[in-house]
Design an enzyme around this catalytic site. Structure first.
Site, mmCIF file in Angstrom:
data_model
loop_
_atom_site.group_PDB
_atom_site.id
_atom_site.type_symbol
_atom_site.label_atom_id
_atom_site.label_comp_id
_atom_site.label_asym_id
_atom_site.label_seq_id
_atom_site.Cartn_x
_atom_site.Cartn_y
_atom_site.Cartn_z
ATOM 1 N N TYR A 1 0.832 -1.201 0.000
ATOM 2 C CA TYR A 1 0.000 0.000 0.000
ATOM 3 C C TYR A 1 0.868 1.254 0.000
ATOM 4 O O TYR A 1 0.703 2.145 -0.838
ATOM 5 C CB TYR A 1 -0.913 -0.019 1.225
ATOM 6 C CG TYR A 1 -1.918 1.105 1.280
ATOM 7 C CD1 TYR A 1 -2.977 1.169 0.382
ATOM 8 C CD2 TYR A 1 -1.821 2.099 2.248
ATOM 9 C CE1 TYR A 1 -3.907 2.190 0.430
ATOM 10 C CE2 TYR A 1 -2.745 3.124 2.319
ATOM 11 C CZ TYR A 1 -3.791 3.171 1.410
ATOM 12 O OH TYR A 1 -4.706 4.193 1.468
ATOM 13 N N LYS B 1 1.360 4.144 -3.018
ATOM 14 C CA LYS B 1 1.005 5.547 -2.768
ATOM 15 C C LYS B 1 2.218 6.472 -2.933
ATOM 16 O O LYS B 1 2.090 7.599 -3.433
ATOM 17 C CB LYS B 1 0.389 5.687 -1.375
ATOM 18 C CG LYS B 1 -0.916 4.917 -1.184
ATOM 19 C CD LYS B 1 -1.987 5.330 -2.187
ATOM 20 C CE LYS B 1 -3.313 4.652 -1.905
ATOM 21 N NZ LYS B 1 -4.390 5.070 -2.832
#
Length: 272
Positions: free
Chosen positions: A153, A157
């Site tokens: 994740y 990002k």
């Protein structure tokens, strides 16, 4: 507050069937925008869109598939003739230690979060340059400071932020507005659908969603950032403090993050 700024603007939103994407769609619809909403679950998307009123086009799209992203942009231009704002919101999360993780999980996150942003932006860019419009990437505080238990994740990002920051510089004098939008923990379905070590959804959230910023609040901040053509929006006091601390005192922030995330129910790691 927002006035007529979004009236008649053509806004494309990915991941629009829930969470921040859906809340933003509802807000922009009330502001008179013409919406192109994308999600993998067309039936859910159309049901949500039916209550908005206004001018809405729903498109079934899996942003990890380049052809779907191109088709999404083509359909938007075919219907409205222009694109003023692209909001790359579609995303998935994960929760597991890297040492336990099947690498297909990271690939899935990069395909949806990063490549979905790249694909949609690539095909929308000519129209955004023509309209001197805006492209937004919805990232996370995890795109500024690594979040333990979320390697895939955070990586995705960070990648989105690097991509958009570079895109901004390339088009510094073209009138293109590029905004990185970083909510903190937000009440949404993203944690329920987060992938575990073997790639299956965890099904339940480990956090108290009731104490988080709502998706509706996030949508208002997103709209304000677009109206002011801000380059970066970081939300929540904890989020802003984390970004500041990470820049000034990175080693201390690492320890604080570890301790904070280790308190999560059923955390995959614990402080020794």
């Amino acid at each position: 507050m927002l006035g007529n700024f979004f009236n008649h603007k053509v806004i494309v939103i990915t991941g629009a069937s829930s969470g921040i994407g859906l809340a933003s769609a509802r807000l922009f619809s009330k502001c008179g925008a013409r919406l192109v909403l994308a999600a993998r679950r067309l039936d859910v998307l159309e049901k949500e869109a039916s209550g908005m009123g206004g001018d809405v086009l729903c498109v079934k799209a899996d942003v990890s598939v380049e052809a779907d992203c191109k088709a999404l942009i083509d359909k938007a231009v075919e219907k409205y003739g222009r694109i003023d704002i692209l909001i790359n919101n579609a995303g998935i999360s994960m929760r597991a230690l890297f040492k336990d993780l099947d690498l297909k999980v990271i690939k899935s996150l990069m395909d949806v979060n990063f490549w979905g942003t790249v694909y949609c932006t690539k095909y929308a860019l000519p129209y955004l340059l023509e309209s001197k419009g805006s492209v937004v990437g919805v990232i996370s505080i995890a795109g500024f400071a690594g979040l333990p238990g979320r390697t895939g994740y955070s990586s995705s990002k960070y990648a989105i932020r690097g991509f958009l920051d570079t895109l901004r510089i390339e088009h510094l004098y073209d009138g293109l507005h590029v905004m990185v939008f970083a909510p903190g923990f937000t009440a949404s379905n993203v944690r329920n659908a987060a992938l575990t070590a073997d790639g299956t959804p965890q099904g339940t959230t480990p956090r108290d969603e009731g104490r988080m910023m709502t998706a509706d609040e996030c949508a208002v901040h997103l709209a304000k950032g677009l109206k002011r053509r801000k380059r970066e929006v970081v939300l929540t006091p904890v989020g802003k403090l984390t970004v500041l601390m990470h820049n000034l005192f990175p080693s201390l922030t690492d320890r604080l993050e570890f301790a904070y995330m280790a308190k999560e129910p059923a955390s995959p790691f614990k402080k020794k």
